[in-house]
Design a protein around this motif. Structure first.
Motif, short mmCIF file in Angstrom:
data_model
loop_
_atom_site.label_atom_id
_atom_site.label_comp_id
_atom_site.label_asym_id
_atom_site.label_seq_id
_atom_site.Cartn_x
_atom_site.Cartn_y
_atom_site.Cartn_z
N GLY A 48 0.82 -1.20 0.00
CA GLY A 48 0.00 0.00 0.00
C GLY A 48 0.85 1.25 0.00
O GLY A 48 2.07 1.19 0.23
N PRO A 49 0.24 2.43 -0.26
CA PRO A 49 1.00 3.68 -0.30
C PRO A 49 1.45 4.12 1.09
O PRO A 49 0.74 3.96 2.07
CB PRO A 49 0.00 4.69 -0.89
N VAL A 50 2.65 4.65 1.14
CA VAL A 50 3.18 5.17 2.40
C VAL A 50 3.19 6.69 2.41
O VAL A 50 3.36 7.31 3.46
CB VAL A 50 4.58 4.62 2.69
N PHE A 51 3.04 7.30 1.24
CA PHE A 51 2.98 8.76 1.14
C PHE A 51 1.80 9.18 0.27
O PHE A 51 1.43 8.49 -0.70
CB PHE A 51 4.26 9.34 0.51
N GLU A 52 1.20 10.32 0.61
CA GLU A 52 0.29 11.01 -0.29
C GLU A 52 1.11 12.08 -1.00
O GLU A 52 1.81 12.86 -0.37
CB GLU A 52 -0.85 11.67 0.50
N ARG A 53 1.03 12.09 -2.32
CA ARG A 53 1.88 12.96 -3.12
C ARG A 53 1.06 14.11 -3.69
O ARG A 53 0.37 13.95 -4.71
CB ARG A 53 2.52 12.15 -4.24
N PRO A 54 1.07 15.30 -3.09
CA PRO A 54 0.27 16.42 -3.59
C PRO A 54 0.84 17.02 -4.86
O PRO A 54 0.14 17.75 -5.57
CB PRO A 54 0.33 17.42 -2.43
N GLY A 56 4.22 19.04 -7.06
CA GLY A 56 4.84 20.34 -6.96
C GLY A 56 5.76 20.43 -5.75
O GLY A 56 6.24 19.43 -5.23
N PRO A 57 5.98 21.65 -5.26
CA PRO A 57 6.91 21.84 -4.14
C PRO A 57 6.28 21.57 -2.79
O PRO A 57 6.96 21.66 -1.77
CB PRO A 57 7.29 23.32 -4.27
N ARG A 58 4.97 21.26 -2.79
CA ARG A 58 4.32 21.06 -1.50
C ARG A 58 4.84 19.79 -0.82
O ARG A 58 5.11 18.79 -1.50
CB ARG A 58 2.81 20.97 -1.69
N PRO A 59 4.97 19.81 0.53
CA PRO A 59 5.48 18.63 1.26
C PRO A 59 4.57 17.43 1.07
O PRO A 59 3.36 17.55 0.97
CB PRO A 59 5.50 19.10 2.71
N VAL A 60 5.20 16.27 1.03
CA VAL A 60 4.42 15.03 0.96
C VAL A 60 3.85 14.76 2.35
O VAL A 60 4.35 15.24 3.37
CB VAL A 60 5.30 13.85 0.51
N ARG A 61 2.76 14.01 2.38
CA ARG A 61 2.14 13.62 3.65
C ARG A 61 2.19 12.11 3.79
O ARG A 61 1.96 11.38 2.81
CB ARG A 61 0.68 14.12 3.70
N ILE A 62 2.48 11.68 5.02
CA ILE A 62 2.58 10.25 5.27
C ILE A 62 1.20 9.67 5.48
O ILE A 62 0.31 10.31 6.08
CB ILE A 62 3.51 9.98 6.47
N THR A 63 0.96 8.47 4.99
CA THR A 63 -0.32 7.79 5.16
C THR A 63 -0.33 7.03 6.48
O THR A 63 0.72 6.85 7.11
CB THR A 63 -0.54 6.79 4.01
N PRO A 64 -1.52 6.60 6.94
CA PRO A 64 -1.56 5.78 8.17
C PRO A 64 -0.68 4.54 8.05
O PRO A 64 0.02 4.19 9.02
CB PRO A 64 -3.04 5.42 8.29
#
Length: 308
Positions: A48-54, A56-64
């Motif tokens: 499963g995904p470990v990051f949400e990828r928005p 551009g330069p915006r920070p990635v967010r970690i998934t549960p």
């Protein structure tokens, strides 16, 4: 079992700490596409995904799921780092060594070995154990003993250690003493298990049966009883060397003819390769033993006829 590579976890940690794939790549020396490939491989491994990828330069967010992987991954990386450090310390000789020893070696040979090991490898841990009669190598890295031990071991003889007669001045004429002269004489000895090596064979072959009036496992106690006039003692040269008996004007030392002797052996397990620290200890033990042997050969030899 999930098959996760440590380098992928290290990449994930770098992304979390840097905030973007690009900055993580700069920190690790990877291209951004390499970073993406490693995270894709990690996500395939954990399912499963470990990051949400928005984007551009915006920070990635970690998934549960990523939070779980990150928490456990940091522990795995810390343990891997500790393992790497321990291996490097082992290779450098800064590990632990367990050595079995006995009284004479502990007094004469081991102090120099321990001192030099600690000087060369300040981070090493040295554990010494007094061995029982008929010891086994067991979990010891090295084992000193006064005869070969049984088991799957390799060994080297360090010293031939002759037995000498200790008496009081005036008890006997100067010069060597035949073993036969000890027949019926009052003697101070070690415990029976210690005496068997030389008494059981050498004295029997010479037709001598000394009268044991006191036994002690401690060399100093034996010498004290000789000084007190309780009886004579037969002790190995290594024990006397460690006690500095030659400078004691209350005692005299005589060679025995024929001369009983024992070998001082160093053992190690044949089933495993010695650690670098153990190898160095073996080298130092051989050096110290060579000096002890040289001291023995340099001792003045009696030039008077045998006392009969």
């Amino acid at each position: 079992m999930i098959d996760v590579e440590l380098r992928h976890l290290a990449t994930m940690v770098a992304i979390v700490e840097e905030g973007t794939f690009g900055r993580a790549g700069t920190r690790l020396g990877y291209t951004q596409s390499t970073i993406s490939q490693q995270i894709a491989a990690l996500e395939k491994s954990v399912g499963g995904p470990v990051f949400e990828r928005p984007g551009g330069p915006r920070p990635v967010r970690i998934t549960p799921l990523g939070a779980v992987v990150l928490d456990q991954g940091r522990e795995l990386l810390a343990k891997a780092g500790a393992l790497s450090d321990a291996v490097e310390r082992f290779k450098a000789g800064d590990g632990r060594i367990d050595i079995g020893t006995f009284q004479s070696v502990s007094n004469v040979i081991l102090p120099s070995v321990v001192r030099r090991l600690r000087d060369e490898h300040p981070g090493c841990e040295i554990r010494l154990y007094e061995v029982p009669v008929d010891p086994q190598i067991g979990d010891l890295d090295l084992l000193f003993y006064d005869r070969p031990v049984d088991g799957d071991v390799e060994r080297v003889k360090l010293v031939d250690d002759p037995y000498l007669l200790v008496a009081r001045p005036g008890d006997l004429p100067d010069g060597p003493v035949p073993l036969k002269r000890l027949d019926g004489s009052p003697m101070v000895g070690c415990h029976a298990t210690c005496d068997e090596v030389w008494m059981g064979q050498a004295l029997a072959d010479a037709g001598a049966r000394p009268r044991i009036v006191f036994r002690s496992p401690g060399n100093e106690a034996i010498l004290s009883m000789v000084r007190a006039g309780l009886g004579w003692a037969v002790l190995p040269w290594l024990a006397l060397h460690g006690s500095d008996v030659r400078s004691d004007d209350r005692l005299t030392i005589h060679e025995l003819r024929p001369t009983p002797s024992r070998g001082i052996y160093l053992h190690w397990r044949a089933t495993s390769s010695p650690s670098p620290l153990a190898v160095r200890a073996m080298e130092l033990a051989a050096e110290v033993a060579a000096k002890v042997s040289a001291d023995l050969t340099m001792q003045p030899q009696p030039d008077t006829p045998d006392h009969r």
